[in-house]
Structure formats: C-alpha cells, structure tokens
Design an enzyme around this catalytic site. Sequence first.
Site, PDB file in Angstrom:
ATOM      1  N   ASP A  81       0.646   5.007   1.973  1.00 43.69           N
ATOM      2  CA  ASP A  81      -0.059   5.442   3.183  1.00 43.69           C
ATOM      3  C   ASP A  81      -1.195   6.438   2.895  1.00 43.69           C
ATOM      4  O   ASP A  81      -1.024   7.399   2.129  1.00 43.69           O
ATOM      5  CB  ASP A  81       0.925   6.037   4.193  1.00 43.69           C
ATOM      6  CG  ASP A  81       1.668   4.926   4.931  1.00 43.69           C
ATOM      7  OD1 ASP A  81       1.068   3.863   5.170  1.00 43.69           O
ATOM      8  OD2 ASP A  81       2.859   5.118   5.239  1.00 43.69           O
TER       9      ASP A  81
ATOM     10  N   HIS B 281       0.828  -1.207   0.000  1.00 41.12           N
ATOM     11  CA  HIS B 281       0.000   0.000   0.000  1.00 41.12           C
ATOM     12  C   HIS B 281       0.859   1.253   0.000  1.00 41.12           C
ATOM     13  O   HIS B 281       2.079   1.209   0.221  1.00 41.12           O
ATOM     14  CB  HIS B 281      -0.918   0.025   1.228  1.00 41.12           C
ATOM     15  CG  HIS B 281      -0.171   0.207   2.517  1.00 41.12           C
ATOM     16  ND1 HIS B 281       0.614  -0.772   3.061  1.00 41.12           N
ATOM     17  CD2 HIS B 281      -0.082   1.266   3.359  1.00 41.12           C
ATOM     18  CE1 HIS B 281       1.156  -0.335   4.187  1.00 41.12           C
ATOM     19  NE2 HIS B 281       0.754   0.911   4.388  1.00 41.12           N
TER      20      HIS B 281
ATOM     21  N   ARG C  94       5.117   6.423  14.020  1.00 37.90           N
ATOM     22  CA  ARG C  94       5.019   6.862  12.633  1.00 37.90           C
ATOM     23  C   ARG C  94       4.342   8.217  12.522  1.00 37.90           C
ATOM     24  O   ARG C  94       3.409   8.515  13.272  1.00 37.90           O
ATOM     25  CB  ARG C  94       4.192   5.823  11.861  1.00 37.90           C
ATOM     26  CG  ARG C  94       4.138   6.044  10.375  1.00 37.90           C
ATOM     27  CD  ARG C  94       3.236   5.048   9.705  1.00 37.90           C
ATOM     28  NE  ARG C  94       1.842   5.490   9.758  1.00 37.90           N
ATOM     29  CZ  ARG C  94       0.832   4.853   9.181  1.00 37.90           C
ATOM     30  NH1 ARG C  94       1.023   3.727   8.521  1.00 37.90           N
ATOM     31  NH2 ARG C  94      -0.396   5.319   9.278  1.00 37.90           N
TER      32      ARG C  94
ATOM     33  N   HIS D 250       4.685   0.031   0.093  1.00 36.12           N
ATOM     34  CA  HIS D 250       5.421  -0.731   1.099  1.00 36.12           C
ATOM     35  C   HIS D 250       4.540  -1.792   1.740  1.00 36.12           C
ATOM     36  O   HIS D 250       3.303  -1.733   1.659  1.00 36.12           O
ATOM     37  CB  HIS D 250       6.008   0.198   2.160  1.00 36.12           C
ATOM     38  CG  HIS D 250       4.984   0.994   2.900  1.00 36.12           C
ATOM     39  ND1 HIS D 250       4.326   2.069   2.347  1.00 36.12           N
ATOM     40  CD2 HIS D 250       4.487   0.871   4.154  1.00 36.12           C
ATOM     41  CE1 HIS D 250       3.480   2.573   3.221  1.00 36.12           C
ATOM     42  NE2 HIS D 250       3.551   1.863   4.340  1.00 36.12           N
TER      43      HIS D 250
HETATM   44  C1  SIN Z   1       3.249   0.961   7.575  1.00 39.89           C
HETATM   45  O1  SIN Z   1       2.585   0.317   6.775  1.00 39.89           O
HETATM   46  O2  SIN Z   1       3.232   2.193   7.591  1.00 39.89           O
HETATM   47  C2  SIN Z   1       4.117   0.234   8.580  1.00 39.89           C
HETATM   48  C3  SIN Z   1       5.093  -0.681   7.965  1.00 39.89           C
HETATM   49  C4  SIN Z   1       5.811  -1.507   8.987  1.00 39.89           C
HETATM   50  O3  SIN Z   1       5.426  -1.535  10.157  1.00 39.89           O
HETATM   51  O4  SIN Z   1       6.777  -2.176   8.606  1.00 39.89           O
END
Ligand code: SIN
Length: 294
Positions: A111, A109, A285, A269
């Site tokens: 973000d 995805h 995050r 990612h």
């Molecule tokens: C995310 O999808 O923003 C997190 C990715 C992760 O925790 O590796």
Amino acid sequence: MDTTVPKFAIRSENGPIGAEITGLDLAIPLDDATFDEIESALYRHAVVVIRDCLQTPPQLASFSRRFGTPQINVRAEATNAETPEVFWISNITKDGQPVGSHDAGRYWHSDLCYLDAPSKVTLLNAIEVPTRDGMVFGDTRFAAATAAYDALSDDLKRRLEGLRAANGYRYMWNKKAHEFGLRPVLSEEELERYPPDALHPILRTHPVTGQKCLFVCEGYTHRIEGLEASESDELLRTLFEHLAKPEFLYRHKWQVGDLLMWDNCAVQHKATSDFELPLRRLMQRCTIEGTVPF
Ligand code: SIN
C-alpha cells in the site's frame, strides 16, 4: 505454534505468514501491554486478523492511530467525509456514485508504495462480504516478501543489490483504467494532480525486524533506474512472477467483522475479483505512514 495469553488467543496459520486473534474486544480500551502483543504478533506473522470486530469509521481510525499516523488517500472521492483517514473499498454504487474504490487491489502491491514513505501497516475491516450458497468470494491474497527475498538465487541478489525502481501512482492509474474500465483514462496533465514516482530500493530492509524483503509491486513498479527499458521490463517480470509463487502465499477468506492487519514491508497483497453484483462487498481501510525504505 499456538500462543495463548489471558485475554485473547493468537493462532498462527501454516506457512510463512498469517495469524488469527480471537476473544479480543476492541470496544474495551486497550492497555499498552495488550496493544504491544498485537503489534508484535503483526511483525511476527505479517498478516493478522482480529475476528468479530465490526468498527465504525471513527473507531477504525482511532484503533489505527495506535500504530502511528493514519494516511489520507490521494483519491479523495473514496475517503469517508467525516473521517478522511478511512478509505472505502466496494463494488457498491449509491445514488449513481461508486461507494469508494471499485478496482482497489487488483494487482500485487504494497500500500501507498508510490509515496516516499509508504504505508507500514494497513487495517482492513469487512462490513459486507460477498457470499452465495455458503461460498465466500473476494478473498485477499498475500505474498511473503521476506520468503520471496530468501528464495532468490545468490546471483540475483547480487544483481539487485543497490538497484532502485520507480513506483508510480500515475502509472497505476492508467494501467487500471485501460485494463478494468472502472476509472477514466487521464491525460498527462490530469495525472499531475497525483504524486510523482517514488524511487525505492528493490531489496528493502524491514525497519523493525531487520529482515530483507523484495519490494517491487506489479501494480506500481514500472522502471528500474539505470537499466535499458527492455532489461528493466524483463527483470521486473521475473520478480513479479517470483513473488506470486504458491509457496509464499496466504489467502484470507473474509468473515463480516474481520479486522485484518498487514505489514506492508513484509508482504504484498492482491484482491480477488471473482464476484459481481448483486453480491456486495464493503470494506473500510486505514493505512499508517511508514518510514522511507532503505
Ligand atoms: C487493498 O488493496 O488494500 C484492498 C484489498 C482487498 O480489497 O481485498
């Protein structure tokens, strides 16, 4: 290619994406020229890690603000109470409650692609990283959406030109609930508290670099506007498989204190859930609001 500047070093990975910055102390206020170097490294390499950079939530929010306006995640229970721009991702439970999101990033995805203005940049800071016998788990994988676009056949590019697809938080919610069992399945009515679908172009132009990017996300994109369901499903499946081809991938192996930043238009990612308690993973995050995709 190595680029060394007086204050810190940027070393790029082999492949279409990824770079590492060492020797940068974020505890010292950054002047604009230094920040510009970091930002341009991000747009050049799409995924950039600053090592040895453990932040408090207010420090992370403050550095993130250099990139633009931090977003407050719709999943309020996973945000930090005092600094709501900070979103927790973890497999830890405290006093019977999950610390943050336990199933974040399980699908490919970009973000907050379910919003009209998805995230342009994400900053993810590793506080605890799962390790055992010298092995590190919980890598984050990245796919170069630019290289994936370039590698599409001319026929497919022509077919996709002008098409838009629906990206849905509500769709993602129940897909995850059914598949991983780490969140409750919600009724249509309960899902209404979350944002409705956002329609975005499948072929997106990067607002800074001008590069074309493939912008469909396995986790959120569920329908191509104007196509029959079967045709839409088949085309989306083809595109999801294409994006995840090994030649477009970079895999980030975490160290405690990594501050990983990525460009959500240029890459997608996916987290790797290859560990469980007692191995602990705790990440904080921030996502930064981007522009409406075109
Ligand atoms: C995310 O999808 O923003 C997190 C990715 C992760 O925790 O590796």
